[in-house]
Scaffold this active site. Structure first.
Site, PDB file in Angstrom:
ATOM      1  N   ASP A 241      61.399  55.956  34.681  1.00 17.76           N
ATOM      2  CA  ASP A 241      60.666  55.795  33.714  1.00 17.76           C
ATOM      3  C   ASP A 241      60.472  54.280  33.281  1.00 17.76           C
ATOM      4  OD1 ASP A 241      59.655  58.056  31.279  1.00 17.76           O
ATOM      5  OD2 ASP A 241      59.673  55.875  30.666  1.00 17.76           O
TER       6      ASP A 241
ATOM      7  N   THR B  80      57.984  53.233  28.155  1.00 16.84           N
ATOM      8  CA  THR B  80      56.749  52.485  27.166  1.00 16.84           C
ATOM      9  C   THR B  80      56.841  52.961  26.083  1.00 16.84           C
ATOM     10  OG1 THR B  80      55.148  54.558  27.820  1.00 16.84           O
ATOM     11  CG2 THR B  80      54.984  52.568  28.946  1.00 16.84           C
TER      12      THR B  80
ATOM     13  N   THR C  56      47.062  68.346  34.342  1.00 21.38           N
ATOM     14  CA  THR C  56      46.570  69.105  32.980  1.00 21.38           C
ATOM     15  C   THR C  56      45.507  69.747  33.196  1.00 21.38           C
ATOM     16  OG1 THR C  56      45.778  68.615  30.910  1.00 21.38           O
ATOM     17  CG2 THR C  56      45.355  66.798  32.696  1.00 21.38           C
ATOM     18  N   ASP C  57      45.281  70.926  32.220  1.00 22.93           N
ATOM     19  CA  ASP C  57      44.079  71.789  32.407  1.00 22.93           C
ATOM     20  C   ASP C  57      42.775  70.898  31.860  1.00 22.93           C
ATOM     21  OD1 ASP C  57      44.436  71.401  29.725  1.00 22.93           O
ATOM     22  OD2 ASP C  57      44.461  73.525  28.982  1.00 22.93           O
ATOM     23  N   GLU C  58      43.136  69.741  31.329  1.00 23.64           N
ATOM     24  CA  GLU C  58      41.876  68.806  31.043  1.00 23.64           C
ATOM     25  C   GLU C  58      40.913  68.187  32.309  1.00 23.64           C
ATOM     26  OE1 GLU C  58      42.292  66.084  27.593  1.00 23.64           O
ATOM     27  OE2 GLU C  58      44.346  67.106  27.398  1.00 23.64           O
TER      28      GLU C  58
ATOM     29  N   TYR D  76      41.288  59.520  30.457  1.00 25.94           N
ATOM     30  CA  TYR D  76      42.442  60.172  30.688  1.00 25.94           C
ATOM     31  C   TYR D  76      42.254  61.518  31.886  1.00 25.94           C
ATOM     32  CZ  TYR D  76      45.981  63.810  30.340  1.00 25.94           C
ATOM     33  OH  TYR D  76      47.044  64.775  30.474  1.00 25.94           O
TER      34      TYR D  76
ATOM     35  N   LYS E  93      43.626  61.757  35.786  1.00 27.21           N
ATOM     36  CA  LYS E  93      44.358  62.991  36.229  1.00 27.21           C
ATOM     37  C   LYS E  93      43.721  63.686  37.451  1.00 27.21           C
ATOM     38  CE  LYS E  93      48.113  64.017  35.160  1.00 27.21           C
ATOM     39  NZ  LYS E  93      49.265  63.749  35.881  1.00 27.21           N
TER      40      LYS E  93
ATOM     41  N   PRO F 154      52.622  67.355  16.325  1.00 27.33           N
ATOM     42  CA  PRO F 154      53.758  66.643  15.567  1.00 27.33           C
ATOM     43  C   PRO F 154      53.341  65.556  14.684  1.00 27.33           C
ATOM     44  CG  PRO F 154      53.789  65.919  17.932  1.00 27.33           C
ATOM     45  CD  PRO F 154      52.793  67.231  17.778  1.00 27.33           C
TER      46      PRO F 154
ATOM     47  N   ARG G  59      42.553  75.000  21.849  1.00 24.21           N
ATOM     48  CA  ARG G  59      43.812  74.552  22.886  1.00 24.21           C
ATOM     49  C   ARG G  59      44.624  75.946  22.869  1.00 24.21           C
ATOM     50  NH1 ARG G  59      40.316  71.847  22.921  1.00 24.21           N
ATOM     51  NH2 ARG G  59      40.221  69.410  22.680  1.00 24.21           N
TER      52      ARG G  59
ATOM     53  N   ARG H 154      36.947  62.906  17.291  1.00 21.54           N
ATOM     54  CA  ARG H 154      37.007  62.224  18.698  1.00 21.54           C
ATOM     55  C   ARG H 154      35.832  62.036  19.316  1.00 21.54           C
ATOM     56  NH1 ARG H 154      41.268  64.814  22.188  1.00 21.54           N
ATOM     57  NH2 ARG H 154      42.750  63.554  21.048  1.00 21.54           N
TER      58      ARG H 154
END
Length: 336
Positions: free
Chosen positions: A33, A36, A125-127, A152, A156, A194, A216, A275
């Site tokens: 990792d 970050t 990701t599903d995006e 993003y 991916k 969160p 989502r 957004r």
């Protein structure tokens, strides 16, 4: 004893997978990792020293990645690739880290597993599929065309295509998975669930993008972990599996449920600037994973899973409170 290299294993989903793997198997785990802002050393505390090792380094650095992959010499050894930049808002402000980590990092990892003939599972990701209309009964499947809408998701998508190309052209032993939105412990407070939980716990109001109609498909991170382990153990090389738990909820529904679970008025929130290019709806069809590999989610009650997640953030204020002011200041600067 099996060894598994987990890239991005100090992040939200990666760290939960590391704990799952150590609890469910006898594997030794190496975490790579970059550490970050989104990584959390605390998420890896308490793991057994004889079965866990943390290496601080960049997945895009071949000099770091190559020697780690070379350690994986057993027949069941593998790499699970979680490492990624993943925040859409950040990708809109500066796409460059997303290209470097998500595309270049995946390329570096693919070359390492090719050189050493090591099994790879690539987490996506599903995006990458874009979005669906709110009233569309369809869900994403493994054959849905890619239509990424942000830097993003485009990065991916590029990484996914690289993995498939290395499988076909070079015989790399890899599987892929595309998962819906995760929630659970250790998720950075810049993320939707969160952020809303910690706003309420901090005595402020949740913030909802636009009208909150965006949908989502939520899955508890423990279910994601068990699905990845299932694919790693039983998945067919070259195949893609979609991971979901039938958890479709609008952002408005989620915010209201968080407020309700915390004893607040369900309408006690603020609408903020939406957004740019905000995807309307994600929905996963995970029937291949369930039918072919026998996987099923354990967290089928979203409200119960969300309540447990709220309890976790309530009990770990010392983890998220130091970052809260800076995160909210960043959102405020963008009118969000």
């Amino acid at each position: 004893m099996q060894q598994v290299l987990v890239t991005g294993g100090a992040g939200f989903i990666g760290s939960n997978f590391v704990h799952h793997l150590i609890a469910a198997t006898d594997a030794r785990v190496i975490v790579l990792d970059k550490m970050t802002y989104a990584a959390s050393p605390a998420a890896l505390e308490g793991l057994p020293a004889d079965r866990f090792r943390l290496v601080v380094g960049d997945v895009a650095d071949a000099g770091t990645v190559g020697p780690l992959v070379a350690e994986l010499t057993g027949p069941d050894d593998a790499v699970v690739h979680f490492a990624a930049e993943s925040h859409n808002d950040n990708s809109l402000r500066d796409p460059s880290p997303f290209i470097q980590t998500n595309i270049v990092g995946t390329f570096v990892l693919l070359e390492a597993v090719r050189a050493h003939d090591v099994r790879l599972h690539h987490v996506s990701t599903d995006e990458v599929y874009g979005d669906l209309e709110l009233d569309d009964p369809a869900r994403f499947t493994e054959t849905t065309p890619y239509q990424p809408s942000s830097p993003y998701s485009a990065s991916k998508a590029g990484a996914d295509h690289l993995v498939r190309a290395w499988v076909r052209s070079f015989g790399v032993r890899a599987t892929l998975s595309n998962c819906s939105n995760n929630y659970g412990p250790w998720q950075h407070i810049e993320k939707f669930i969160p952020r809303q939980i910690t706003n309420v716990l901090a005595g402020t109001r949740p913030r909802l993008y636009g009208a909150g109609a965006n949908v989502r498909d939520w899955i508890h991170t423990e279910d994601h972990s068990s699905a990845v382990r299932t694919i790693l153990e039983r998945g067919q090389i070259g195949q893609t599996y979609l991971i979901g738990a039938d958890g479709e909820r609008s952002n408005l529904e989620v915010v209201r449920l968080i407020l309700q679970l915390l004893g607040r008025d369900p309408d006690d929130f603020d609408h903020v600037t939406d957004r740019a290019g905000h995807d309307l709806r994600y929905a996963i069809d995970s029937s291949r994973l369930r039918a072919e590999l026998g996987w099923s989610p354990a967290y089928t009650d979203f409200e119960a899973g969300l309540a447990a997640t709220i309890d976790w953030y309530r009990e770990h204020r010392d983890w998220w409170e130091p970052a809260k002011e800076a995160v909210e200041a960043g959102y405020a600067a963008r009118g969000q």
